[in-house]
Design an enzyme around this catalytic site. Structure first.
Site, PDB file in Angstrom:
ATOM      1  N   GLY A 215      10.734  -0.998   0.478  1.00 35.58           N
ATOM      2  CA  GLY A 215       9.662  -0.330   0.077  1.00 35.58           C
ATOM      3  C   GLY A 215       9.225  -0.740  -1.652  1.00 35.58           C
ATOM      4  O   GLY A 215       9.437  -1.915  -0.953  1.00 35.58           O
ATOM      5  N   CYS A 216       9.280   0.020  -2.722  1.00 37.96           N
ATOM      6  CA  CYS A 216       8.729  -0.316  -3.626  1.00 37.96           C
ATOM      7  C   CYS A 216       8.730  -1.598  -3.911  1.00 37.96           C
ATOM      8  O   CYS A 216      10.008  -1.426  -4.729  1.00 37.96           O
ATOM      9  CB  CYS A 216       7.960   0.390  -4.595  1.00 37.96           C
ATOM     10  SG  CYS A 216       7.709  -0.410  -5.961  1.00 37.96           S
ATOM     11  N   PHE A 217       8.122  -2.835  -4.668  1.00 42.49           N
ATOM     12  CA  PHE A 217       8.945  -4.145  -4.679  1.00 42.49           C
ATOM     13  C   PHE A 217       9.397  -3.911  -6.521  1.00 42.49           C
ATOM     14  O   PHE A 217      10.395  -4.895  -6.489  1.00 42.49           O
ATOM     15  CB  PHE A 217       8.398  -5.453  -4.182  1.00 42.49           C
ATOM     16  CG  PHE A 217       6.692  -5.937  -5.260  1.00 42.49           C
ATOM     17  CD1 PHE A 217       6.036  -4.456  -5.959  1.00 42.49           C
ATOM     18  CD2 PHE A 217       5.899  -6.350  -4.354  1.00 42.49           C
ATOM     19  CE1 PHE A 217       4.201  -4.523  -5.968  1.00 42.49           C
ATOM     20  CE2 PHE A 217       4.312  -5.895  -4.590  1.00 42.49           C
ATOM     21  CZ  PHE A 217       3.934  -5.644  -5.063  1.00 42.49           C
ATOM     22  N   TRP A 218       8.993  -3.174  -7.189  1.00 43.36           N
ATOM     23  CA  TRP A 218       9.381  -3.044  -8.744  1.00 43.36           C
ATOM     24  C   TRP A 218      11.120  -2.850  -8.850  1.00 43.36           C
ATOM     25  O   TRP A 218      11.201  -3.167  -9.290  1.00 43.36           O
ATOM     26  CB  TRP A 218       9.100  -1.828  -9.392  1.00 43.36           C
ATOM     27  CG  TRP A 218       6.575  -1.816  -9.417  1.00 43.36           C
ATOM     28  CD1 TRP A 218       6.695  -2.954  -9.281  1.00 43.36           C
ATOM     29  CD2 TRP A 218       6.638  -0.848  -9.606  1.00 43.36           C
ATOM     30  NE1 TRP A 218       5.049  -2.643  -9.716  1.00 43.36           N
ATOM     31  CE2 TRP A 218       4.895  -1.354  -9.603  1.00 43.36           C
ATOM     32  CE3 TRP A 218       6.327   0.733  -9.775  1.00 43.36           C
ATOM     33  CZ2 TRP A 218       3.475  -0.040  -9.642  1.00 43.36           C
ATOM     34  CZ3 TRP A 218       5.436   1.863 -10.106  1.00 43.36           C
ATOM     35  CH2 TRP A 218       3.954   0.762  -9.880  1.00 43.36           C
TER      36      TRP A 218
ATOM     37  N   TYR B   5       8.169   7.064 -12.648  1.00 38.92           N
ATOM     38  CA  TYR B   5       8.356   6.769 -11.327  1.00 38.92           C
ATOM     39  C   TYR B   5       9.307   5.978 -10.957  1.00 38.92           C
ATOM     40  O   TYR B   5      10.315   5.306 -10.580  1.00 38.92           O
ATOM     41  CB  TYR B   5       7.359   5.296 -11.075  1.00 38.92           C
ATOM     42  CG  TYR B   5       7.229   4.880  -8.781  1.00 38.92           C
ATOM     43  CD1 TYR B   5       7.014   5.377  -8.261  1.00 38.92           C
ATOM     44  CD2 TYR B   5       7.937   4.278  -9.175  1.00 38.92           C
ATOM     45  CE1 TYR B   5       7.177   4.960  -7.090  1.00 38.92           C
ATOM     46  CE2 TYR B   5       8.166   3.387  -7.848  1.00 38.92           C
ATOM     47  CZ  TYR B   5       7.856   3.609  -6.708  1.00 38.92           C
ATOM     48  OH  TYR B   5       8.038   3.876  -5.271  1.00 38.92           O
TER      49      TYR B   5
END
Length: 246
Positions: free
Chosen positions: A68-71, A214
């Site tokens: 998913g989102c790398f953050w 987020y």
């Protein structure tokens, strides 16, 4: 403005929450609270891998994972003992398409990934995978994670060698056989061709923007779950990016 556009492009649901919060609507705050609680419950207690990397004299190894989102994935592993560096980036596609705007089209073959540098005398590859499957993402979601949809958000492990491939594939089989998750694991193991660091503004994003909706909704619960489920592997102070990024 470009940075804000990139940030809020993450999902229409995130945009809707931003509008609600900006208007001061209690309903928007309630939705955020409920979704944060739902996200916090996503962690799964799973057994460690039966097959793991053997002892080695090396002081440094790397692992490339996509979930998913790398953050959020970066943020989780930055809090793991034995990890010395975590870089957000792209893997699975060509060098000339390893750029956020292009990867976001979902047509490049790239997945948002993280490159984890770790000390194998402190933590093994298998233990990293245990954290990856347990708290870093949901391995049963196909080509998406939470509000983020597309092949660039797929669940994928990029083994750098035969040992990593064996550990990863054996662990997936072990977890599926034990029905550790309510649905089959969709995580793919694709040979690591290359890893390309992401743009600078993506690095250390969770640490630098803890008040982002987020991050608060999707990612801070993951770090809390890491601390709760892996207390001996958790460290409070994250290790921040030390390698150059574009």
């Amino acid at each position: 403005m470009k940075f804000l556009t990139q940030t809020f492009r993450r999902s229409t649901r995130t945009r809707a929450l931003a509008v609600a919060m900006a208007l001061g609507l209690a309903g928007g705050a309630l939705v955020m609270t409920q979704r944060t609680a739902m996200s916090a419950e996503a962690a799964v207690v799973i057994a460690p891998p039966a097959v793991d990397e053997p002892p080695t004299a090396a002081h440094t190894e790397t692992a490339v994972l996509a979930g998913g989102c790398f953050w959020g994935v970066q943020g989780v592993f930055q809090h793991v003992r034995g990890v010395t560096n975590v870089v957000s980036g792209y893997s699975g596609g060509a060098r000339d398409t390893a750029e956020y705007e292009t990867v976001s089209t979902g047509q490049t073959g790239h997945a948002e990934s993280v490159q984890i540098t770790y000390d194998p005398s402190q933590i093994t590859y298998g233990r990293l995978l245990q954290i990856y499957f347990s708290v870093a993402h949901d391995p049963t979601e196909l080509n998406r994670q939470g509000p983020d949809v597309g092949t660039q958000y797929r669940s994928a492990i990029f083994p750098a060698n035969d040992m990593q491939k064996q550990v990863a594939q054996s662990y997936i089989a072990q977890l599926n056989k034990s029905h550790a998750f309510p649905a089959p694991i969709v995580t793919k193991t694709d040979a690591l061709k290359a890893f390309y660091p992401a743009e600078g503004y993506h690095q250390n994003y969770l640490t630098l923007h803890p008040d982002s909706m987020y991050i608060a909704i999707n990612d801070l619960p993951k770090v809390a779950n890491l601390k709760r489920l892996f207390p001996t592997l958790y460290r409070d102070k994250p290790v921040l990016v030390t390698t150059a990024s574009k």
